[in-house]
Design a protein around this motif. Structure first.
Motif, PDB file in Angstrom:
ATOM      1  N   GLY A 218       0.827  -1.187   0.000  1.00  0.00           N
ATOM      2  CA  GLY A 218       0.000   0.000   0.000  1.00  0.00           C
ATOM      3  C   GLY A 218       0.867   1.244   0.000  1.00  0.00           C
ATOM      4  O   GLY A 218       2.009   1.230   0.448  1.00  0.00           O
ATOM      5  N   GLY A 219       0.331   2.335  -0.516  1.00  0.00           N
ATOM      6  CA  GLY A 219       1.083   3.574  -0.558  1.00  0.00           C
ATOM      7  C   GLY A 219       2.340   3.415  -1.388  1.00  0.00           C
ATOM      8  O   GLY A 219       2.371   2.724  -2.412  1.00  0.00           O
ATOM      9  N   ALA A 220       3.425   4.030  -0.919  1.00  0.00           N
ATOM     10  CA  ALA A 220       4.684   3.983  -1.663  1.00  0.00           C
ATOM     11  C   ALA A 220       5.261   2.574  -1.718  1.00  0.00           C
ATOM     12  O   ALA A 220       6.031   2.243  -2.614  1.00  0.00           O
ATOM     13  N   ALA A 221       4.910   1.726  -0.734  1.00  0.00           N
ATOM     14  CA  ALA A 221       5.464   0.373  -0.686  1.00  0.00           C
ATOM     15  C   ALA A 221       4.892  -0.526  -1.785  1.00  0.00           C
ATOM     16  O   ALA A 221       5.479  -1.553  -2.116  1.00  0.00           O
ATOM     17  N   GLY A 222       3.730  -0.157  -2.348  1.00  0.00           N
ATOM     18  CA  GLY A 222       3.147  -0.961  -3.422  1.00  0.00           C
ATOM     19  C   GLY A 222       2.689  -2.321  -2.936  1.00  0.00           C
ATOM     20  O   GLY A 222       1.958  -2.429  -1.959  1.00  0.00           O
ATOM     21  N   GLU A 223       3.133  -3.380  -3.619  1.00  0.00           N
ATOM     22  CA  GLU A 223       2.707  -4.736  -3.277  1.00  0.00           C
ATOM     23  C   GLU A 223       3.389  -5.209  -1.996  1.00  0.00           C
ATOM     24  O   GLU A 223       4.382  -4.637  -1.547  1.00  0.00           O
ATOM     25  N   PRO A 224       2.861  -6.274  -1.368  1.00  0.00           N
ATOM     26  CA  PRO A 224       3.512  -6.808  -0.167  1.00  0.00           C
ATOM     27  C   PRO A 224       4.968  -7.170  -0.426  1.00  0.00           C
ATOM     28  O   PRO A 224       5.284  -7.809  -1.427  1.00  0.00           O
ATOM     29  N   MET A 225       5.834  -6.762   0.500  1.00  0.00           N
ATOM     30  CA  MET A 225       7.282  -6.899   0.294  1.00  0.00           C
ATOM     31  C   MET A 225       7.992  -7.306   1.577  1.00  0.00           C
ATOM     32  O   MET A 225       7.611  -6.887   2.675  1.00  0.00           O
ATOM     33  N   PHE A 226       9.046  -8.095   1.412  1.00  0.00           N
ATOM     34  CA  PHE A 226      10.038  -8.291   2.465  1.00  0.00           C
ATOM     35  C   PHE A 226      11.146  -7.266   2.255  1.00  0.00           C
ATOM     36  O   PHE A 226      11.432  -6.875   1.120  1.00  0.00           O
ATOM     37  N   TYR A 227      11.765  -6.861   3.354  1.00  0.00           N
ATOM     38  CA  TYR A 227      12.833  -5.864   3.247  1.00  0.00           C
ATOM     39  C   TYR A 227      14.009  -6.254   4.132  1.00  0.00           C
ATOM     40  O   TYR A 227      13.885  -7.056   5.068  1.00  0.00           O
ATOM     41  N   ALA A 228      15.155  -5.653   3.830  1.00  0.00           N
ATOM     42  CA  ALA A 228      16.365  -5.819   4.634  1.00  0.00           C
ATOM     43  C   ALA A 228      17.194  -4.552   4.486  1.00  0.00           C
ATOM     44  O   ALA A 228      17.347  -4.035   3.376  1.00  0.00           O
ATOM     45  N   TYR A 229      17.701  -4.043   5.601  1.00  0.00           N
ATOM     46  CA  TYR A 229      18.558  -2.867   5.533  1.00  0.00           C
ATOM     47  C   TYR A 229      19.531  -2.859   6.702  1.00  0.00           C
ATOM     48  O   TYR A 229      19.315  -3.538   7.721  1.00  0.00           O
ATOM     49  N   ALA A 230      20.596  -2.096   6.539  1.00  0.00           N
ATOM     50  CA  ALA A 230      21.563  -1.853   7.607  1.00  0.00           C
ATOM     51  C   ALA A 230      21.591  -0.360   7.891  1.00  0.00           C
ATOM     52  O   ALA A 230      21.503   0.461   6.973  1.00  0.00           O
ATOM     53  N   ALA A 231      21.681  -0.015   9.170  1.00  0.00           N
ATOM     54  CA  ALA A 231      21.793   1.390   9.555  1.00  0.00           C
ATOM     55  C   ALA A 231      22.854   1.512  10.648  1.00  0.00           C
ATOM     56  O   ALA A 231      22.704   0.887  11.696  1.00  0.00           O
ATOM     57  N   PRO A 232      23.929   2.276  10.377  1.00  0.00           N
ATOM     58  CA  PRO A 232      24.224   2.946   9.106  1.00  0.00           C
ATOM     59  C   PRO A 232      24.571   1.926   8.024  1.00  0.00           C
ATOM     60  O   PRO A 232      25.072   0.841   8.323  1.00  0.00           O
ATOM     61  N   GLU A 233      24.336   2.325   6.768  1.00  0.00           N
ATOM     62  CA  GLU A 233      24.597   1.412   5.662  1.00  0.00           C
ATOM     63  C   GLU A 233      26.088   1.416   5.316  1.00  0.00           C
ATOM     64  O   GLU A 233      26.657   2.474   5.054  1.00  0.00           O
TER      65      GLU A 233
END
Length: 302
Positions: A218-233
């Motif tokens: 929904g919204g900017a994410a669009g379709e259902p999604m899995f995500y992964a990120y590092a902070a700080p990258e």
């Protein structure tokens, strides 16, 4: 092989509008939790849990007892359960968020609970105060139950992934602000300060993290999604090789993404998602020079 019946298809109609309304309703319960529970590290005190019936707040102290609020996505009720035996429920059905807000506050008052919250939604574009929101009105019970079944399929995979880490790690929990199921690993090292960040963001990213999770879309994410990120990258993460082949790095979100549809279509969705979790973690941890020998489980567990 994974039973694909555990991984439902995204409904072709009603799903995103239902998710948008549930998001706003969940924020009302979340803000009640924020008002009544003691603040723990990284605001984990306000995260919801996936239960056999839906999404539930942690127990909230009030007076000489406690209560919870559950979004029961099986019987399609919002249920207030109190330690003194009192209960209240509100049907989850098509209605404006403004009406739901009034009904929930009235239901709480009816069981002896009075609480005031800041009624502006967070982490969404163009927020509308709960008591004025007559835009979000949708509730499709099939869509809501499908979303719940998605969470039931995904949570055990995230839990198993969490078991391989013995450093500081969040529970697998659901954040009502961003409306995602998440698990976050920590290196133990402080992260650089984020100038201009709000209090929640400053504390959430006070230490180095690698985070994984699921958005229903929904919204900017669009379709259902899995995500992964590092902070700080760490440098080089954007071009790191990860699995499975359907995963990609989004420059818009600064995260690796993998569609729910791609996972569901795999011969083993559990294994496909695990490839994404482990490969993105390994890439980020190696590039950020985490002490993996100290942070990861090496012994075989039953």
């Amino acid at each position: 092989m994974t039973d694909h019946r555990r991984w439902p298809a995204t409904p072709s109609t009603g799903f995103h509008d239902t998710i948008a309304t549930l998001h706003m309703c969940s924020q009302i319960a979340g803000k009640i939790c924020l008002a009544l529970t003691p603040r723990t590290n990284h605001f984990w005190n306000i995260a919801f849990q996936v239960t056999p019936r839906g999404l539930a707040t942690p127990p909230m102290p009030y007076g000489d007892g406690a209560f919870t609020i559950t979004f029961d996505l099986v019987s399609h009720q919002t249920v207030v359960l109190c330690s003194n035996g009192r209960t209240a429920s509100i049907a989850l059905e098509p209605r404006p968020v403004a009406d739901f807000y009034r009904l929930l506050m009235d239901a709480l008052h009816g069981v002896g609970i009075d609480v005031r919250i800041w009624t502006m939604p967070v982490e969404v574009p163009d927020p509308i105060r709960f008591e004025q929101d007559r835009t979000h009105t949708a509730y499709d019970p099939v869509a809501a139950h499908t979303f719940f079944c998605m969470l039931l399929a995904i949570k055990p995979v995230l839990e198993q992934f969490r078991c391989g880490f013995i450093g500081k790690c969040s529970p697998v929990h659901f954040f009502w602000g961003s409306f995602d199921l998440a698990v976050t690993r920590f290196s133990g090292r402080r992260a650089p300060e984020r100038p201009g960040a709000d209090a929640v963001t400053r504390e959430s990213y006070s230490h180095e993290v690698i985070s994984h999770g699921f958005w229903p879309g929904g919204g900017a994410a669009g379709e259902p999604m899995f995500y992964a990120y590092a902070a700080p990258e760490p440098a080089g993460l954007k071009t790191a090789a990860v699995k499975p082949p359907a995963a990609f790095y989004s420059n818009e979100f600064n995260e690796f993404l993998l569609s729910y549809a791609a996972v569901r279509a795999a011969a083993s969705p559990d294994e496909e998602l695990t490839k994404f979790l482990t490969s993105t973690y390994s890439a980020a941890a190696d590039l950020a020079r985490w002490d993996r020998g100290e942070l990861e489980r090496t012994e075989v567990t039953a």
